[in-house]
Each structure stands twice: as C-alpha cells, then as structure tokens.
Design a protein around this motif. Structure first.
Motif, PDB file in Angstrom:
ATOM      1  N   ILE A  58      46.824  53.156  25.344  1.00  0.00           N
ATOM      2  CA  ILE A  58      46.012  52.623  26.441  1.00  0.00           C
ATOM      3  C   ILE A  58      44.582  53.159  26.361  1.00  0.00           C
ATOM      4  N   LEU A 104      38.814  47.831  31.076  1.00  0.00           N
ATOM      5  CA  LEU A 104      39.915  47.255  31.854  1.00  0.00           C
ATOM      6  C   LEU A 104      40.637  46.171  31.050  1.00  0.00           C
ATOM      7  N   LEU A 105      39.871  45.272  30.434  1.00  0.00           N
ATOM      8  CA  LEU A 105      40.479  44.202  29.635  1.00  0.00           C
ATOM      9  C   LEU A 105      41.198  44.765  28.413  1.00  0.00           C
ATOM     10  N   GLU A 108      44.541  46.225  29.588  1.00  0.00           N
ATOM     11  CA  GLU A 108      45.524  45.189  29.933  1.00  0.00           C
ATOM     12  C   GLU A 108      46.064  44.516  28.675  1.00  0.00           C
ATOM     13  N   LYS A 111      48.524  46.968  27.013  1.00  0.00           N
ATOM     14  CA  LYS A 111      49.759  47.052  27.784  1.00  0.00           C
ATOM     15  C   LYS A 111      50.644  45.835  27.546  1.00  0.00           C
ATOM     16  N   LYS A 112      50.029  44.684  27.366  1.00  0.00           N
ATOM     17  CA  LYS A 112      50.801  43.481  27.046  1.00  0.00           C
ATOM     18  C   LYS A 112      51.477  43.636  25.688  1.00  0.00           C
ATOM     19  N   LYS A 117      54.667  48.399  31.670  1.00  0.00           N
ATOM     20  CA  LYS A 117      54.620  47.720  32.970  1.00  0.00           C
ATOM     21  C   LYS A 117      53.963  48.564  34.068  1.00  0.00           C
ATOM     22  N   SER A 119      51.308  50.757  36.205  1.00  0.00           N
ATOM     23  CA  SER A 119      49.858  50.790  36.388  1.00  0.00           C
ATOM     24  C   SER A 119      49.327  52.087  35.791  1.00  0.00           C
ATOM     25  N   SER A 120      48.196  51.987  35.093  1.00  0.00           N
ATOM     26  CA  SER A 120      47.702  53.144  34.349  1.00  0.00           C
ATOM     27  C   SER A 120      46.361  53.661  34.843  1.00  0.00           C
ATOM     28  N   LYS A 202      41.903  50.269  41.739  1.00  0.00           N
ATOM     29  CA  LYS A 202      41.412  48.993  42.265  1.00  0.00           C
ATOM     30  C   LYS A 202      40.344  49.218  43.332  1.00  0.00           C
ATOM     31  N   TYR A 241      38.593  38.810  39.453  1.00  0.00           N
ATOM     32  CA  TYR A 241      39.768  39.367  38.782  1.00  0.00           C
ATOM     33  C   TYR A 241      40.691  40.049  39.793  1.00  0.00           C
ATOM     34  N   TYR A 242      40.092  40.685  40.797  1.00  0.00           N
ATOM     35  CA  TYR A 242      40.865  41.412  41.801  1.00  0.00           C
ATOM     36  C   TYR A 242      41.007  40.624  43.108  1.00  0.00           C
TER      37      TYR A 242
END
Length: 260
Positions: A58, A104-105, A108, A111-112, A117, A119-120, A202, A241-242
């Motif tokens: 990550i 951030l992107l 994500e 993680k995919k 799964k 939250s980091s 967030k 995005y949020y």
C-alpha cells in the motif's frame, strides 16, 4: 509582521553558519522523515488489521501515485509556462494536492490487486498532517521564490514575503488550519464512541481539499479554465470521490439538529 522580521526569516533560508542552504528543501526532506517516523511510532502503538506485506504494498502504491500526480497537477497549474521550461521543470515542480489524491488512487489500485478490504488511511492521517505542516513552513520561508504566496492585500495579516508587497501569507493560513484539523482528529481518535474505520482519513481529505479550494482564491493564479484553477478542479474531483461520505455526514448532522 514587520518587513524586518520577514527579511530575517529569508536570511535564515539563505545562509546557515556561513553556508548557503535551501531551507525549503531541507524542511521538505524533514517533513518526509518526521512524517514516516511518526507513522512507525503510531503503528507500534496500535493493532494494525492490515498485514505487514500488504501495508508495504500500500505504501509503495501511495508513493508512485503521489509522484505521478504531484508532477501532473503542478504542470497543469500553468501548462504553457512549464512546457516552455522543458523537461527539468516537469520533474522539479510538484504539488501536495496532486500527491495526496494520486497517493489515494495508488493505494486503492494496489488494494484491488492484492485483495485488501480493510481501510488503510487512518494510520497515515496524523503523520501526513504533520508532514504538510513542516513542508508549509518551508514554503513560508521560501517567500515569493515558490508559488505558495498570496495576492496583494491590505488585510491585517498581510506580509512582505520578499518582494516589497503586502501579501496574504497563505502558507501560514494553511498551517493554522492543519493544526486545528490535527487536534480535531486526535480528539476523535480518543473518543469513547469511535468512528468507523477509515473515517479519520476521510475527514482529513474532505476538510483539507475544501479548505484548499477556498484558499486558491487568495493565490495570484494566472491560468484558469472557466474561472477556476487546476487545483480547484482537483479539489472538486476529490469531493466528488467522497460524495457518499459527505452525504452521510450531512444526514447525520441533520438528525442531530432535528433532535435538538
């Protein structure tokens, strides 16, 4: 703050023990060092639901995403100017806003790929804020040599940042905001009713990008698209995005007010 005090700060930036030093660059590296050490300190004191290998993946994703988008957004602040300056300008110029959203992107995406799964972001939140505060101090000491200064103003907080004009010290405005955000999130982490995992990050992203959208109106930007700068469009993209989290927060606040 008087012009003499500002001149003193700029002298510190230029000369240290008789040797010319770029304090902006020094504080930029210090921001990375302190931020990462603070992250390691927090990780030792908390139970991390993410494995060490996945956490490392990550971090790598965040680094590469941040490197790419920080340069891209810096270029988009004034494409004609940076294009005319050549490839060196593209490599040297960067912006924290692009770095945050790109990181951030990158996270994500990683993680995919690895199937993580959890939250980091929460573990990174306070270290990121501390790092930005240190970096913004460097921006302030750079005066008008870096594009982190404000428009001319007669406002009480206006300062001579090195060019003889009274300007908004937007780097200091940002430091004050980030300090407030730091203590807010720190108190939320200590709350007896903890928020859902990932909420602190967030809150930081929504709060910081909203603040920067407004702060851009105080910068002497010269390149606009439909009246907004590239950073402001990035801020809007981040808030989009949020949008689900923002909607949840609005509904929660409405319920609280209704109960009152």
């Amino acid at each position: 703050m008087s012009p003499h005090v500002i001149s003193y700060f700029l002298t510190i930036r230029a000369i240290l023990f008789g040797i010319k030093v770029n304090m902006h660059l020094v504080l930029e590296y210090l921001a990375f060092f302190v931020g990462f050490r603070y992250y390691l300190y927090l990780r030792k004191r908390t139970t991390d639901a993410i494995s060490t290998n996945n956490r490392l993946s990550i971090i790598i994703g965040a680094i590469f995403g941040a490197l790419f988008f920080s340069r891209l957004m810096a270029f988009l602040e004034n494409p004609p100017l940076h294009y005319s300056q050549g490839i060196i300008s593209l490599l040297n110029n960067k912006t924290i806003m692009g770095g945050l959203f790109g990181g951030l992107l990158g996270v994500e995406l990683v993680k995919k790929v690895i199937g993580e799964k959890q939250s980091s972001g929460d573990l990174f939140t306070l270290p990121i804020i501390v790092g930005i505060i240190i970096g913004r101090l460097g921006c302030f000491l750079a005066g008008t040599k870096e594009f982190t200064f404000g428009k001319e103003t007669n406002f009480y907080f206006g300062m001579d940042l090195g060019d003889g004009l009274s300007r908004h010290p937007i780097a200091l405005y940002e430091i004050v905001f980030l300090l407030g955000l730091f203590f807010l999130i720190q108190q939320l982490q200590k709350s007896r009713q903890p928020l859902k995992n990932g909420s602190h990050f967030k809150i930081f992203m929504i709060g910081y990008f909203s603040f920067r959208f407004m702060l851009e109106f105080l910068k002497p930007n010269s390149y606009f698209l439909f009246g907004l700068s590239s950073i402001q469009y990035l801020c809007l993209l981040c808030l989009l995005y949020y949008y689900k989290s923002i909607g949840e927060a609005i509904r929660y606040a409405y319920k609280k007010l209704y109960l009152l």
